[in-house]
Design a protein around this motif. Structure first.
Motif, PDB file in Angstrom:
ATOM      1  N   ASP A 142       0.829  -1.213   0.000  1.00  0.00           N
ATOM      2  CA  ASP A 142       0.000   0.000   0.000  1.00  0.00           C
ATOM      3  C   ASP A 142       0.861   1.259   0.000  1.00  0.00           C
ATOM      4  OD1 ASP A 142      -2.233  -1.594   0.074  1.00  0.00           O
ATOM      5  OD2 ASP A 142      -2.648  -1.274   2.212  1.00  0.00           O
ATOM      6  N   TRP A 145       2.302   1.837  -3.468  1.00  0.00           N
ATOM      7  CA  TRP A 145       1.316   2.421  -4.380  1.00  0.00           C
ATOM      8  C   TRP A 145       1.123   3.910  -4.090  1.00  0.00           C
ATOM      9  CZ3 TRP A 145      -0.329   1.140  -8.867  1.00  0.00           C
ATOM     10  CH2 TRP A 145      -0.360  -0.190  -9.246  1.00  0.00           C
ATOM     11  N   LYS A 146       1.050   4.261  -2.822  1.00  0.00           N
ATOM     12  CA  LYS A 146       0.887   5.671  -2.447  1.00  0.00           C
ATOM     13  C   LYS A 146       2.049   6.507  -2.974  1.00  0.00           C
ATOM     14  CE  LYS A 146      -1.552   6.237   1.728  1.00  0.00           C
ATOM     15  NZ  LYS A 146      -1.579   6.408   3.160  1.00  0.00           N
ATOM     16  N   ALA A 148       4.049   5.782  -5.454  1.00  0.00           N
ATOM     17  CA  ALA A 148       4.045   5.798  -6.918  1.00  0.00           C
ATOM     18  C   ALA A 148       3.058   6.837  -7.443  1.00  0.00           C
ATOM     19  CB  ALA A 148       3.698   4.419  -7.465  1.00  0.00           C
ATOM     20  N   TRP A 149       1.910   6.985  -6.828  1.00  0.00           N
ATOM     21  CA  TRP A 149       0.901   7.924  -7.306  1.00  0.00           C
ATOM     22  C   TRP A 149       1.208   9.359  -6.895  1.00  0.00           C
ATOM     23  CZ3 TRP A 149      -2.046   7.027 -11.185  1.00  0.00           C
ATOM     24  CH2 TRP A 149      -2.396   5.720 -11.474  1.00  0.00           C
ATOM     25  N   ARG A 150       1.988   9.578  -5.900  1.00  0.00           N
ATOM     26  CA  ARG A 150       2.373  10.932  -5.475  1.00  0.00           C
ATOM     27  C   ARG A 150       3.490  11.510  -6.324  1.00  0.00           C
ATOM     28  NH1 ARG A 150       2.751  10.495   1.011  1.00  0.00           N
ATOM     29  NH2 ARG A 150       0.589  10.054   1.368  1.00  0.00           N
ATOM     30  N   ARG A 151       4.176  10.670  -7.017  1.00  0.00           N
ATOM     31  CA  ARG A 151       5.323  11.110  -7.799  1.00  0.00           C
ATOM     32  C   ARG A 151       4.856  12.097  -8.862  1.00  0.00           C
ATOM     33  NH1 ARG A 151       8.465   6.478 -10.477  1.00  0.00           N
ATOM     34  NH2 ARG A 151       9.648   7.659 -11.954  1.00  0.00           N
ATOM     35  N   ARG A 153       4.439  13.913 -12.228  1.00  0.00           N
ATOM     36  CA  ARG A 153       4.585  13.447 -13.604  1.00  0.00           C
ATOM     37  C   ARG A 153       4.895  14.636 -14.499  1.00  0.00           C
ATOM     38  NH1 ARG A 153       1.143   8.324 -14.336  1.00  0.00           N
ATOM     39  NH2 ARG A 153       0.873   7.728 -12.197  1.00  0.00           N
TER      40      ARG A 153
END
Length: 157
Positions: A142, A145-146, A148-151, A153
């Protein structure tokens, strides 16, 4: 070397037997604390002193055995260290990210060898450890995933 009853610098002071000290030891054992952890306290007797007391003072081993029984730590040998309260503490700390090595380093916790012995001889503890590690793996997943999505872009060029 010290002489005339003097202790070398940094040596642990001898704790003389008394009803109050033996009662304090037994109360701590009955509460689930290990003899190793109690002996780490400079105000308490060393493990060797506890063994000597048990040998020299016949009522003491009986009272000590009763304290161990109250804590669920009956018997002799490595299995006698089994304590459901301590086992629960270990299992609760694993999913929080603390390693078994770090847990075993704590003076109030059993050694790695004892933890492995418990795992080998107590199926319920082995299963609890497996579930705790599984929960830790899900937690790390978890967290990954958190992250990875905060990175941030970058827009395509």
């Amino acid at each position: 070397m010290a002489s005339d009853g003097e202790r070398p610098p940094g040596a642990r002071p001898y704790v003389k037997f008394s009803a109050a000290v033996s009662r304090a030891v037994c109360l701590r054992i009955a509460a689930g604390e290990s003899q190793e952890a109690i002996s780490a306290d400079p105000a308490m007797p060393s493990r060797a002193t506890l063994r000597r007391w048990a040998h020299e003072r016949p009522p003491f081993p009986r009272i000590l055995a009763r304290a161990k029984a109250l804590a669920g730590r009956e018997g002799i040998g490595p299995n006698s260290t089994w304590c459901p309260v301590v086992a629960h503490e270990i299992v609760a700390r694993l999913p929080e990210g603390e390693s078994l090595t770090a847990i075993a380093r704590h003076p109030a916790m059993p050694s790695m060898g004892t933890i492995f012995y418990w795992r080998k001889t107590k199926p319920e503890f082995a299963e609890a450890l497996r579930l705790a590690r599984e929960a830790l793996a899900e937690r790390f997943s978890d967290l990954g995933w958190k992250m990875a999505w905060r990175r941030p872009r970058k827009p395509p060029a």
